[in-house]
Write a protein that holds these residues in place. Structure first.
Motif, PDB file in Angstrom:
ATOM      1  N   PHE A   1     -16.841 120.882-108.335  1.00 30.52           N
ATOM      2  CA  PHE A   1     -17.619 122.110-108.385  1.00 30.52           C
ATOM      3  C   PHE A   1     -17.509 122.886-107.081  1.00 30.52           C
ATOM      4  CE2 PHE A   1     -19.684 118.992-111.119  1.00 30.52           C
ATOM      5  CZ  PHE A   1     -19.695 119.677-112.323  1.00 30.52           C
ATOM      6  N   GLN A   2     -17.597 124.197-107.192  1.00 30.67           N
ATOM      7  CA  GLN A   2     -17.582 125.084-106.036  1.00 30.67           C
ATOM      8  C   GLN A   2     -18.987 125.649-105.849  1.00 30.67           C
ATOM      9  OE1 GLN A   2     -14.975 126.068-103.986  1.00 30.67           O
ATOM     10  NE2 GLN A   2     -16.485 127.229-102.824  1.00 30.67           N
ATOM     11  N   LEU A   3     -19.582 125.425-104.664  1.00 23.68           N
ATOM     12  CA  LEU A   3     -20.887 126.012-104.376  1.00 23.68           C
ATOM     13  C   LEU A   3     -20.680 127.450-103.943  1.00 23.68           C
ATOM     14  CD1 LEU A   3     -22.907 123.210-102.563  1.00 23.68           C
ATOM     15  CD2 LEU A   3     -22.655 123.673-104.998  1.00 23.68           C
ATOM     16  N   ASP A   4     -21.570 128.323-104.412  1.00 28.17           N
ATOM     17  CA  ASP A   4     -21.404 129.755-104.210  1.00 28.17           C
ATOM     18  C   ASP A   4     -22.779 130.412-104.127  1.00 28.17           C
ATOM     19  OD1 ASP A   4     -20.087 132.207-104.031  1.00 28.17           O
ATOM     20  OD2 ASP A   4     -19.549 132.288-106.160  1.00 28.17           O
ATOM     21  N   GLN A   5     -22.812 131.604-103.580  1.00 28.97           N
ATOM     22  CA  GLN A   5     -24.040 132.402-103.582  1.00 28.97           C
ATOM     23  C   GLN A   5     -24.161 133.070-104.948  1.00 28.97           C
ATOM     24  OE1 GLN A   5     -25.227 134.410 -99.995  1.00 28.97           O
ATOM     25  NE2 GLN A   5     -25.376 136.334-101.109  1.00 28.97           N
ATOM     26  N   PRO A   6     -25.357 133.051-105.544  1.00 26.76           N
ATOM     27  CA  PRO A   6     -25.491 133.688-106.854  1.00 26.76           C
ATOM     28  C   PRO A   6     -25.390 135.210-106.750  1.00 26.76           C
ATOM     29  CG  PRO A   6     -27.627 132.962-106.060  1.00 26.76           C
ATOM     30  CD  PRO A   6     -26.609 132.466-105.080  1.00 26.76           C
ATOM     31  N   SER A   7     -24.927 135.816-107.823  1.00 31.09           N
ATOM     32  CA  SER A   7     -24.924 137.272-107.949  1.00 31.09           C
ATOM     33  C   SER A   7     -25.789 137.626-109.148  1.00 31.09           C
ATOM     34  CB  SER A   7     -23.499 137.799-108.149  1.00 31.09           C
ATOM     35  OG  SER A   7     -23.023 137.442-109.442  1.00 31.09           O
TER      36      SER A   7
ATOM     37  N   SER B   1     -36.859 138.063-114.106  1.00 36.08           N
ATOM     38  CA  SER B   1     -37.149 137.474-112.799  1.00 36.08           C
ATOM     39  C   SER B   1     -35.926 136.758-112.221  1.00 36.08           C
ATOM     40  CB  SER B   1     -38.345 136.525-112.865  1.00 36.08           C
ATOM     41  OG  SER B   1     -38.023 135.360-113.580  1.00 36.08           O
ATOM     42  N   TYR B   2     -35.085 136.168-113.072  1.00 32.97           N
ATOM     43  CA  TYR B   2     -33.878 135.503-112.576  1.00 32.97           C
ATOM     44  C   TYR B   2     -32.866 136.532-112.070  1.00 32.97           C
ATOM     45  CZ  TYR B   2     -35.778 131.162-114.307  1.00 32.97           C
ATOM     46  OH  TYR B   2     -36.582 130.069-114.513  1.00 32.97           O
ATOM     47  N   LEU B   3     -32.811 137.692-112.716  1.00 31.90           N
ATOM     48  CA  LEU B   3     -31.946 138.761-112.215  1.00 31.90           C
ATOM     49  C   LEU B   3     -32.424 139.234-110.847  1.00 31.90           C
ATOM     50  CD1 LEU B   3     -31.526 140.844-115.496  1.00 31.90           C
ATOM     51  CD2 LEU B   3     -29.862 139.271-114.481  1.00 31.90           C
ATOM     52  N   LEU B   4     -33.731 139.437-110.718  1.00 32.97           N
ATOM     53  CA  LEU B   4     -34.289 139.839-109.421  1.00 32.97           C
ATOM     54  C   LEU B   4     -34.037 138.770-108.365  1.00 32.97           C
ATOM     55  CD1 LEU B   4     -37.742 141.455-110.247  1.00 32.97           C
ATOM     56  CD2 LEU B   4     -35.744 142.580-109.267  1.00 32.97           C
ATOM     57  N   TRP B   5     -34.218 137.510-108.764  1.00 31.12           N
ATOM     58  CA  TRP B   5     -34.016 136.409-107.812  1.00 31.12           C
ATOM     59  C   TRP B   5     -32.585 136.444-107.268  1.00 31.12           C
ATOM     60  CZ3 TRP B   5     -38.178 133.308-106.646  1.00 31.12           C
ATOM     61  CH2 TRP B   5     -37.933 132.390-105.631  1.00 31.12           C
TER      62      TRP B   5
ATOM     63  N   PHE C   1     -32.999 137.110-103.447  1.00 36.69           N
ATOM     64  CA  PHE C   1     -33.044 135.825-102.757  1.00 36.69           C
ATOM     65  C   PHE C   1     -31.718 135.072-102.841  1.00 36.69           C
ATOM     66  CE2 PHE C   1     -37.467 136.738-103.955  1.00 36.69           C
ATOM     67  CZ  PHE C   1     -38.048 136.746-102.690  1.00 36.69           C
ATOM     68  N   ALA C   2     -30.631 135.792-103.009  1.00 39.85           N
ATOM     69  CA  ALA C   2     -29.315 135.161-103.108  1.00 39.85           C
ATOM     70  C   ALA C   2     -28.957 134.398-101.835  1.00 39.85           C
ATOM     71  CB  ALA C   2     -28.241 136.202-103.424  1.00 39.85           C
ATOM     72  N   ALA C   3     -29.384 134.899-100.687  1.00 40.19           N
ATOM     73  CA  ALA C   3     -29.040 134.252 -99.418  1.00 40.19           C
ATOM     74  C   ALA C   3     -29.718 132.898 -99.247  1.00 40.19           C
ATOM     75  CB  ALA C   3     -29.402 135.164 -98.246  1.00 40.19           C
ATOM     76  N   THR C   4     -30.794 132.650-100.001  1.00 36.89           N
ATOM     77  CA  THR C   4     -31.501 131.370 -99.912  1.00 36.89           C
ATOM     78  C   THR C   4     -31.439 130.615-101.236  1.00 36.89           C
ATOM     79  OG1 THR C   4     -33.573 132.570-100.340  1.00 36.89           O
ATOM     80  CG2 THR C   4     -33.044 132.049 -98.028  1.00 36.89           C
ATOM     81  N   SER C   5     -30.403 130.884-101.993  1.00 33.73           N
ATOM     82  CA  SER C   5     -30.177 130.220-103.274  1.00 33.73           C
ATOM     83  C   SER C   5     -28.691 129.881-103.380  1.00 33.73           C
ATOM     84  CB  SER C   5     -30.600 131.135-104.432  1.00 33.73           C
ATOM     85  OG  SER C   5     -31.976 131.450-104.347  1.00 33.73           O
TER      86      SER C   5
ATOM     87  N   GLY D   1     -24.854 124.736-112.391  1.00 40.57           N
ATOM     88  CA  GLY D   1     -26.156 124.365-111.859  1.00 40.57           C
ATOM     89  C   GLY D   1     -26.590 125.392-110.842  1.00 40.57           C
ATOM     90  N   PHE D   2     -27.861 125.336-110.475  1.00 38.25           N
ATOM     91  CA  PHE D   2     -28.379 126.298-109.512  1.00 38.25           C
ATOM     92  C   PHE D   2     -29.539 125.701-108.745  1.00 38.25           C
ATOM     93  CE2 PHE D   2     -31.269 126.881-113.035  1.00 38.25           C
ATOM     94  CZ  PHE D   2     -32.492 127.131-112.427  1.00 38.25           C
ATOM     95  N   VAL D   3     -29.794 126.287-107.598  1.00 41.28           N
ATOM     96  CA  VAL D   3     -31.004 126.010-106.824  1.00 41.28           C
ATOM     97  C   VAL D   3     -31.468 127.350-106.278  1.00 41.28           C
ATOM     98  CG1 VAL D   3     -29.683 125.384-104.745  1.00 41.28           C
ATOM     99  CG2 VAL D   3     -32.078 124.682-104.967  1.00 41.28           C
TER     100      VAL D   3
END
Length: 170
Positions: free
Chosen positions: A8-14, A38-42, A46-50, A62-64
């Motif tokens: 898996f490749q860890l990435d910042q969410p968009s 709310s997930y779109l807003l997140w 908050f992409a930099a901390t997810s 997967g996500f955090v």
């Protein structure tokens, strides 16, 4: 390199990942499901901390999600973490947590991770206790939100897990 790191490749969410994150949260049947909006807003705010983990096709496996506490800038709060059912059993949740703390700590002084877990969620308890061991950190637990505070029937108390101080992963 662990199996999860190889696969898996860890990435910042968009924002484009918001729908997949919502589906994984919904399908977990454990997380409190927030609105799809709310997930779109997140993913925007908050992409930099997810983080997301992408499989070999680029799909979210997967996500955090997390954020820095406004009153404690050294504390990363992990809001939700989940792995798609088809990708469980590879240590991906632990890799997501480790990757997130590494990413966030690179830009700021983070010494503590907080999360809440219901008393019946043994998998999350094991995940965060294992994270604490890998980072040589102590764990404090206390009830943060008593069950009586929730307006919906049947919601269990949320126990705060405060993990720190965080040391780099071994």
């Amino acid at each position: 390199m662990t199996a999860a790191q190889a696969q898996f490749q860890l990435d910042q969410p968009s924002v484009a990942d918001g729908a997949a994150i919502w589906r994984i949260a919904r399908d977990s049947k454990v997380l409190d499901l927030n609105s799809s909006y709310s997930y779109l807003l997140w993913c925007r705010d908050f992409a930099a901390t997810s983080a997301v983990a992408r499989d070999e096709t680029g799909e979210v496996a997967g996500f955090v999600t997390g954020y820095i506490r406004p009153d404690r800038p050294d504390t990363l709060v992990v809001w939700q973490i989940a792995v798609d059912d088809t990708h469980r059993g590879h240590g991906l949740a632990g890799e997501l947590l480790d990757g997130l703390i590494t990413k966030v700590a690179a830009g700021r002084q983070v010494t503590t991770v907080e999360t809440t877990i219901t008393p019946d969620n043994a998998a999350s308890q094991a995940l965060f206790l294992s994270f604490a061991r890998r980072h040589a950190a102590g764990v404090e637990r206390q009830v943060l939100f008593d069950a009586g505070l929730f307006p919906d029937d049947g919601h269990l108390s949320e126990e705060l897990y405060r993990i720190g101080p965080i040391a780099p992963a071994a």
